[in-house]
Design a protein around this motif. Structure first.
Motif, short mmCIF file in Angstrom:
data_model
loop_
_atom_site.label_atom_id
_atom_site.label_comp_id
_atom_site.label_asym_id
_atom_site.label_seq_id
_atom_site.Cartn_x
_atom_site.Cartn_y
_atom_site.Cartn_z
N VAL A 5 57.51 54.75 43.13
CA VAL A 5 56.25 54.62 43.88
C VAL A 5 55.74 53.18 43.83
CG1 VAL A 5 53.84 55.43 44.03
CG2 VAL A 5 55.67 57.04 43.45
N ASP A 6 55.77 52.57 42.63
CA ASP A 6 55.33 51.18 42.50
C ASP A 6 55.99 50.55 41.27
OD1 ASP A 6 54.01 48.72 42.35
OD2 ASP A 6 52.17 49.55 43.19
N ALA A 7 57.19 50.02 41.51
CA ALA A 7 57.97 49.46 40.39
C ALA A 7 57.25 48.29 39.73
CB ALA A 7 59.34 49.01 40.90
N GLU A 8 56.54 47.50 40.52
CA GLU A 8 55.90 46.31 39.96
C GLU A 8 54.82 46.70 38.94
OE1 GLU A 8 54.37 41.97 41.55
OE2 GLU A 8 53.90 43.73 42.73
N VAL A 9 54.05 47.72 39.29
CA VAL A 9 53.00 48.17 38.36
C VAL A 9 53.63 48.72 37.08
CG1 VAL A 9 51.23 49.93 37.99
CG2 VAL A 9 51.23 48.60 40.09
N VAL A 10 54.64 49.56 37.24
CA VAL A 10 55.30 50.17 36.07
C VAL A 10 55.89 49.08 35.17
CG1 VAL A 10 57.26 51.61 35.35
CG2 VAL A 10 55.77 52.37 37.21
N ASP A 11 56.63 48.16 35.77
CA ASP A 11 57.29 47.12 34.96
C ASP A 11 56.27 46.19 34.30
OD1 ASP A 11 59.68 48.25 35.57
OD2 ASP A 11 60.13 46.89 37.23
N ASN A 12 55.18 45.94 34.99
CA ASN A 12 54.13 45.09 34.42
C ASN A 12 53.53 45.75 33.17
OD1 ASN A 12 52.20 42.88 34.46
ND2 ASN A 12 50.68 44.39 35.10
N PRO A 52 49.44 43.82 39.36
CA PRO A 52 49.62 42.43 39.79
C PRO A 52 49.05 42.26 41.21
CG PRO A 52 51.66 43.30 38.87
CD PRO A 52 50.71 44.46 38.97
N GLY A 53 48.30 41.20 41.42
CA GLY A 53 47.72 40.94 42.74
C GLY A 53 46.39 41.63 42.98
N CYS A 54 45.91 42.39 42.00
CA CYS A 54 44.59 43.04 42.13
C CYS A 54 43.54 41.96 42.39
CB CYS A 54 44.27 43.81 40.85
SG CYS A 54 42.55 44.34 40.76
N GLY A 55 42.62 42.26 43.29
CA GLY A 55 41.58 41.28 43.63
C GLY A 55 40.73 40.85 42.46
N PHE A 56 40.71 41.62 41.39
CA PHE A 56 39.88 41.29 40.23
C PHE A 56 40.57 40.37 39.22
CE2 PHE A 56 37.75 45.22 41.58
CZ PHE A 56 36.43 44.84 41.50
N GLU A 57 41.86 40.12 39.42
CA GLU A 57 42.63 39.38 38.40
C GLU A 57 41.94 38.10 37.92
OE1 GLU A 57 47.44 40.06 38.45
OE2 GLU A 57 46.55 38.87 40.03
N GLY A 58 41.59 37.22 38.87
CA GLY A 58 40.99 35.93 38.50
C GLY A 58 39.65 36.11 37.82
N TRP A 59 38.85 37.02 38.34
CA TRP A 59 37.53 37.24 37.77
C TRP A 59 37.64 37.80 36.34
CZ3 TRP A 59 34.55 41.54 36.23
CH2 TRP A 59 33.20 41.25 36.03
#
Ligand code: SF4
Ligand code: SF4
Length: 193
Positions: A66-73, A126-133
């Motif tokens: 479903v979302d490999a990037e989220v799982v691997d992160n 990864p890439g969530c809009g809140f990351e920087g904040w």
């Protein structure tokens, strides 16, 4: 440092969310699934709320599809913390997420969704809009804790000047508050900042 609602939630800029839906589609918890089920059986509010909306994926591999990037992160971060145990890790997807990434129960969504990301240390996709904040929030919190530690040192120096019992009492009270603040962030490493 103020309370949680004032200092964090009320300031959190909700408009940073780009509504990608990834934090609803593949999530995990710090507690293993069997523990969540036990807590649910004991009517634990947090566990009941979580399991009311989230359905476990049958395997890590199924979640990865479903979302490999989220799982691997998540796995990478757990490994960095020496906290990765494949047998205790479950991913979940929300049954109320629509195909267009909107929430079908938005007005009645649980508190855990309203509070997401709930702390500056929340793991977001990864890439969530809140990351920087969130990064800035973590750094600001660290600065405040470092300042609190400096204040503790200054109080220590003040005590060596043999102040009156009244002043000593006030110093003890301030020390207590500062120590509580440092303790509050202990699980994020505040004693090492
Ligand atoms: S992952 Fe971040 S940007 Fe995406 S929906 Fe969740 S909070 Fe919003
Ligand atoms: S209830 Fe809505 S906001 Fe909460 S996880 Fe599900 S889709 Fe996302």
């Amino acid at each position: 440092m103020g309370n949680y609602e004032d200092t964090y939630l009320a300031r959190r800029p909700q408009e940073l969310c780009n509504m990608c839906g990834r934090c609803c589609r593949v999530v995990t918890t710090s507690k293993p699934y069997d523990e969540l089920l036990k807590l649910q059986a004991e009517n634990d509010e947090g566990a009941c709320e979580f399991l009311r909306i989230f359905v476990p994926y049958p395997s890590i591999e199924a979640a990865r599809k479903v979302d490999a990037e989220v799982v691997d992160n998540v796995i990478e971060l757990l490994k960095e913390d020496n906290n990765y145990d494949e047998n205790k890790l479950t991913f979940y997807g929300c049954k109320y997420l629509l195909d267009n990434n909107l929430c079908s129960i938005y007005e009645e969504r649980p508190v855990l969704c309203k509070h997401c990301p709930a702390t500056p240390w929340s793991i977001v996709p990864p890439g969530c809009g809140f990351e920087g904040w969130l990064f800035l929030e973590r750094e600001n919190t660290k600065q405040r804790v470092r300042k609190a530690k400096e204040d503790l040192l200054e109080l220590e120096l003040l005590k060596q000047k043999n102040p009156s019992p009244d002043i000593l009492k006030k110093i003890a009270s301030v020390e207590h508050k500062i120590s509580n603040t440092i303790e509050l962030y202990k699980r994020y490493g505040s004693y090492d900042w």
